[in-house]
Design a protein around this motif. Structure first.
Motif, PDB file in Angstrom:
ATOM      1  N   ILE A   1       0.847  -1.196   0.000  1.00  0.00           N
ATOM      2  CA  ILE A   1       0.000   0.000   0.000  1.00  0.00           C
ATOM      3  C   ILE A   1       0.876   1.236   0.000  1.00  0.00           C
ATOM      4  O   ILE A   1       0.617   2.207  -0.712  1.00  0.00           O
ATOM      5  N   GLY A   2       1.940   1.213   0.797  1.00  0.00           N
ATOM      6  CA  GLY A   2       2.861   2.339   0.819  1.00  0.00           C
ATOM      7  C   GLY A   2       3.717   2.326   2.064  1.00  0.00           C
ATOM      8  O   GLY A   2       3.616   1.445   2.919  1.00  0.00           O
ATOM      9  N   VAL A   3       4.588   3.332   2.131  1.00  0.00           N
ATOM     10  CA  VAL A   3       5.541   3.489   3.225  1.00  0.00           C
ATOM     11  C   VAL A   3       5.176   4.724   4.043  1.00  0.00           C
ATOM     12  O   VAL A   3       4.750   5.743   3.492  1.00  0.00           O
ATOM     13  N   VAL A   4       5.315   4.618   5.357  1.00  0.00           N
ATOM     14  CA  VAL A   4       5.119   5.752   6.273  1.00  0.00           C
ATOM     15  C   VAL A   4       6.463   6.090   6.899  1.00  0.00           C
ATOM     16  O   VAL A   4       7.123   5.203   7.456  1.00  0.00           O
ATOM     17  N   GLN A  21      15.636  18.204  12.665  1.00  0.00           N
ATOM     18  CA  GLN A  21      15.750  16.825  12.197  1.00  0.00           C
ATOM     19  C   GLN A  21      16.474  16.005  13.257  1.00  0.00           C
ATOM     20  O   GLN A  21      17.692  16.071  13.396  1.00  0.00           O
ATOM     21  N   ILE A  22      15.705  15.244  14.043  1.00  0.00           N
ATOM     22  CA  ILE A  22      16.301  14.400  15.074  1.00  0.00           C
ATOM     23  C   ILE A  22      17.013  13.210  14.430  1.00  0.00           C
ATOM     24  O   ILE A  22      18.081  12.780  14.862  1.00  0.00           O
ATOM     25  N   PHE A  23      16.399  12.660  13.379  1.00  0.00           N
ATOM     26  CA  PHE A  23      16.993  11.565  12.610  1.00  0.00           C
ATOM     27  C   PHE A  23      17.222  12.069  11.183  1.00  0.00           C
ATOM     28  O   PHE A  23      16.327  11.953  10.335  1.00  0.00           O
ATOM     29  N   PRO A  24      18.389  12.658  10.901  1.00  0.00           N
ATOM     30  CA  PRO A  24      18.630  13.278   9.592  1.00  0.00           C
ATOM     31  C   PRO A  24      18.495  12.281   8.438  1.00  0.00           C
ATOM     32  O   PRO A  24      19.059  11.178   8.495  1.00  0.00           O
ATOM     33  N   PRO A  25      17.747  12.644   7.390  1.00  0.00           N
ATOM     34  CA  PRO A  25      17.606  11.773   6.210  1.00  0.00           C
ATOM     35  C   PRO A  25      18.829  11.916   5.303  1.00  0.00           C
ATOM     36  O   PRO A  25      18.780  12.547   4.245  1.00  0.00           O
ATOM     37  N   THR A  26      19.925  11.291   5.681  1.00  0.00           N
ATOM     38  CA  THR A  26      21.206  11.498   4.997  1.00  0.00           C
ATOM     39  C   THR A  26      21.200  11.026   3.548  1.00  0.00           C
ATOM     40  O   THR A  26      21.995  11.503   2.732  1.00  0.00           O
ATOM     41  N   THR A  27      20.317  10.068   3.214  1.00  0.00           N
ATOM     42  CA  THR A  27      20.255   9.573   1.830  1.00  0.00           C
ATOM     43  C   THR A  27      18.936   9.972   1.157  1.00  0.00           C
ATOM     44  O   THR A  27      18.538   9.359   0.160  1.00  0.00           O
ATOM     45  N   GLY A  28      18.264  10.972   1.702  1.00  0.00           N
ATOM     46  CA  GLY A  28      17.014  11.425   1.099  1.00  0.00           C
ATOM     47  C   GLY A  28      15.764  10.912   1.775  1.00  0.00           C
ATOM     48  O   GLY A  28      14.648  11.259   1.381  1.00  0.00           O
ATOM     49  N   GLY A  29      15.923  10.081   2.808  1.00  0.00           N
ATOM     50  CA  GLY A  29      14.783   9.593   3.576  1.00  0.00           C
ATOM     51  C   GLY A  29      13.877   8.666   2.780  1.00  0.00           C
ATOM     52  O   GLY A  29      14.215   8.181   1.693  1.00  0.00           O
ATOM     53  N   ALA A  30      12.688   8.444   3.337  1.00  0.00           N
ATOM     54  CA  ALA A  30      11.737   7.522   2.705  1.00  0.00           C
ATOM     55  C   ALA A  30      11.260   8.038   1.353  1.00  0.00           C
ATOM     56  O   ALA A  30      10.965   7.251   0.453  1.00  0.00           O
ATOM     57  N   GLU A  31      11.190   9.355   1.213  1.00  0.00           N
ATOM     58  CA  GLU A  31      10.703   9.928  -0.047  1.00  0.00           C
ATOM     59  C   GLU A  31      11.591   9.517  -1.216  1.00  0.00           C
ATOM     60  O   GLU A  31      11.105   9.060  -2.257  1.00  0.00           O
TER      61      GLU A  31
END
Length: 289
Positions: A195-198, A214-224
């Motif tokens: 269905i998708g990712v949260v 950003q407590i958990f930095p999206p270093t590789t672009g995150g889930a998006e």
């Protein structure tokens, strides 16, 4: 490359499960690659959100055998399962929201469940075969982290009826996304629709200055970015909110306790998208009725 273990079910067993689950319209499996990313919290709030208007019958099945946190989150700690002539009865939060968990079978919340795979699989089958689910609009299945025995069992047993799809929970950092990619690969191999990712814990908005950190930095672009690369839907991002944890500890619904918070708004949008997906992908025979 590792192969997916498991096999088909004897036809008599599949027919028995199909009969027991014939009143379930939609089944959503909630998965995560790692523990601690908010999977059970999401499962609990998805169930609360779907049941909120009172017009839908919702069931929440906790198959996290070794870490059953759903009874605590749903305010049902200390409750026990009752048996009737038609099987085990779910424990109800509201008239239209029933829950089943191994936590209801333990003498104490601190008891450790030290079981090998076959015994875990037997209990999962028992939850699906022996629980009197009745007529249910949504069956939400909260699974343990990873891709192990419990996941193979729930997919195998539910294939006797119908799985609408899986919602996969992650946090923004690469160490979590790495395991989510494995989870997505697992779904493809066992033919469970995604269905998708949260993306959970996606930034923190200060309640005073409204600045986002950003407590958990999206270093590789995150889930998006990951969803774009893997052609998977991103259902939404939920910011960190300490009130979510406090509500879960009290066994209350965060959605009704803090309805105007950014996190509650994100959850409602995600729940709406899950509903829309299930409506669009329900079995063909149901569409033609």
């Amino acid at each position: 490359m590792a192969e997916v273990a498991g096999g088909g079910q004897p036809e008599a067993e599949a027919a028995e499960l199909r009969e027991r689950l014939r009143g379930v319209k939609h089944t959503v499996v909630v998965l995560s690659g790692k523990g601690g990313v908010g999977k059970s919290t999401f499962s609990a709030l998805l169930a609360h959100g779907l049941a909120a208007d009172g017009g839908r019958q919702v069931a929440l099945l906790d198959v996290d055998i070794c870490g059953p946190s759903i009874p605590k989150m749903m305010g049902l700690e200390g409750e026990q399962v009752h048996q009737s002539g038609s099987g085990w009865s779910p424990v109800y939060v509201e008239e239209n929201l029933g829950v089943m968990s191994v936590g209801f079978l333990l003498s104490s919340p601190d008891d450790a469940v030290i079981w090998r795979g076959p015994k875990k699989n037997g209990l999962i089958k028992q939850f699906l075969r022996d629980v009197d689910w009745g007529e249910v609009d949504y069956l939400i299945v909260d699974t343990p982290p990873g891709t192990s025995d419990e996941h193979l069992s729930i997919v195998q047993y539910l294939s006797a009826s119908h799985i609408d799809g899986a919602v996969i929970i992650t946090t923004p950092q690469e160490v979590s996304l790495q395991d989510v990619r494995k989870e997505i690969n697992f779904c493809h191999k066992v033919k469970v629709p995604i269905i998708g990712v949260v993306e959970n814990m996606s930034g923190f908005i200060c309640p005073k200055c409204k600045k986002e950190s950003q407590i958990f930095p999206p270093t590789t672009g995150g889930a998006e970015k990951m969803c774009q690369n893997l052609n998977v839907s991103l259902l939404g991002k939920v910011p960190l909110d300490p009130q979510i944890g406090r509500s879960c500890d009290r066994g209350q619904s965060f959605l009704s306790e803090v309805p105007d918070s950014p996190a509650a708004s994100s959850y409602r949008n995600i729940i709406q998208r899950v509903q829309e997906y299930c409506d669009q992908h329900r079995p063909q025979e149901e569409k033609t009725i």
